[in-house]
Design an enzyme around this catalytic site. Structure first.
Site, PDB file in Angstrom:
ATOM      1  N   GLU A  77       0.840  -1.195   0.000  1.00 59.84           N
ATOM      2  CA  GLU A  77       0.000   0.000   0.000  1.00 59.84           C
ATOM      3  C   GLU A  77       0.883   1.256   0.000  1.00 59.84           C
ATOM      4  OE1 GLU A  77      -3.673   1.857   2.701  1.00 59.84           O
ATOM      5  OE2 GLU A  77      -2.608   0.058   3.352  1.00 59.84           O
ATOM      6  N   LYS A  99      -9.357   2.685  -2.608  1.00 63.86           N
ATOM      7  CA  LYS A  99      -9.699   2.045  -1.334  1.00 63.86           C
ATOM      8  C   LYS A  99     -11.067   2.504  -0.843  1.00 63.86           C
ATOM      9  CE  LYS A  99      -7.506   1.045   3.132  1.00 63.86           C
ATOM     10  NZ  LYS A  99      -6.299   1.320   3.959  1.00 63.86           N
ATOM     11  N   CYS A 120      -5.683  -3.298   1.828  1.00 63.34           N
ATOM     12  CA  CYS A 120      -5.545  -3.373   3.280  1.00 63.34           C
ATOM     13  C   CYS A 120      -6.858  -3.630   4.026  1.00 63.34           C
ATOM     14  CB  CYS A 120      -4.860  -2.093   3.771  1.00 63.34           C
ATOM     15  SG  CYS A 120      -4.214  -2.203   5.469  1.00 63.34           S
TER      16      CYS A 120
END
Length: 265
Positions: free
Chosen positions: A44, A113, A147
């Site tokens: 990330e 995200k 994540c």
């Protein structure tokens, strides 16, 4: 189709320096290609660093910006696909994004995200709106996620129902949440009958301590590759034939009863 050899680059690079991180990416891509990998997955925010505060906005670039061109050049020169995390600028907003570049330099998919973790991310980023983003590579359907997204079971199940074979999850997993890398990710792979490449940062950065433990988990819940706590490049195979056999023998998706789950939404 032959297995897709997948390289996981566990590294925090040089926070704040895009140029240095591109150099590190180039070096890792060379090693990955020499080992027969067709795909290199980075953590990330690898391009800029994660705990960089206001530099998030200073270093953010469009999905088709100069950094994307540089990554495409790396992919072409080494003949493999590259998946990397970066801050994406789109007009006045910035997303925590990840992009997949093909071995021919084509931009195959870009993901923003959707679940932002903690005050840091919620201060600097806008959440994405598309839960399932996919591309085709090496005979596999590749899914993109970042994540915290993988910690929501509905999120990964949406990918399973959309046909994702290999889910790429660049992460910035920090202490004391290492159980996600050790336990949650292999379970997600098993319960959704897919491969999951979970690729972490490592070491101290700002207020965070990243725990490493990157892995490629298979549909049987076993790790095909597992890193330790330091800088590493590890390899594992995503095997379409093993995946097909596993799905045939594991009835999770066939035995679902969606009519019972309406309360979830």
């Amino acid at each position: 189709m032959p297995p897709l050899r997948t390289a996981l680059l566990q590294s925090s690079g040089r926070p704040g320096s895009v140029d240095e991180n591109l150099k590190a990416l180039d070096e890792a891509a060379g090693r990955a290609a020499a080992a027969g990998a067709g795909l290199l997955v980075c953590p990330e925010m690898f391009l800029t660093g994660y705990a960089i505060g206001a530099d998030v906005h200073r270093l953010a670039e469009p999905a088709d910006g100069e950094a994307a061109d540089a990554v495409a050049d790396i992919a072409v020169r080494h003949g493999l696909a590259v998946h990397y995390g970066y801050p994406e600028r789109d007009g006045d907003v910035v997303y925590n994004s990840a992009q997949l570049i093909g071995p021919d330099g084509a931009r195959l998919a870009n993901y923003r995200k959707t679940h932002l973790f903690g005050c840091f991310e919620q201060e600097w980023f806008t959440p994405g709106k598309d839960a399932v983003v996919q591309a085709e590579l090496g005979g596999l359907t590749i899914g993109l996620m970042i994540c915290y997204d993988v910690e929501f079971p509905e999120n990964v199940r949406a990918h399973a129902l959309a046909g994702t074979d290999l889910l790429l999850v660049p992460t910035a997993q920090m202490h004391p949440f290492q159980f996600v890398a050790e336990n949650v990710v292999p379970v997600r792979a098993f319960e959704n009958q897919m491969y999951v490449a979970y690729v972490n940062r490592t070491g101290p950065e700002g207020e965070f301590e990243f725990v490493g433990l990157s892995c490629l988990a298979g549909p049987d819940g076993a790790s095909r590759a597992r890193a330790g706590r330091g800088e590493e490049l590890v390899f594992g195979d995503a095997d379409p034939e093993f995946l097909r056999a596993s799905r045939e023998n594991n009835p999770y998706l066939r035995d679902r009863r969606p009519g019972l789950y309406a309360s979830l939404i």
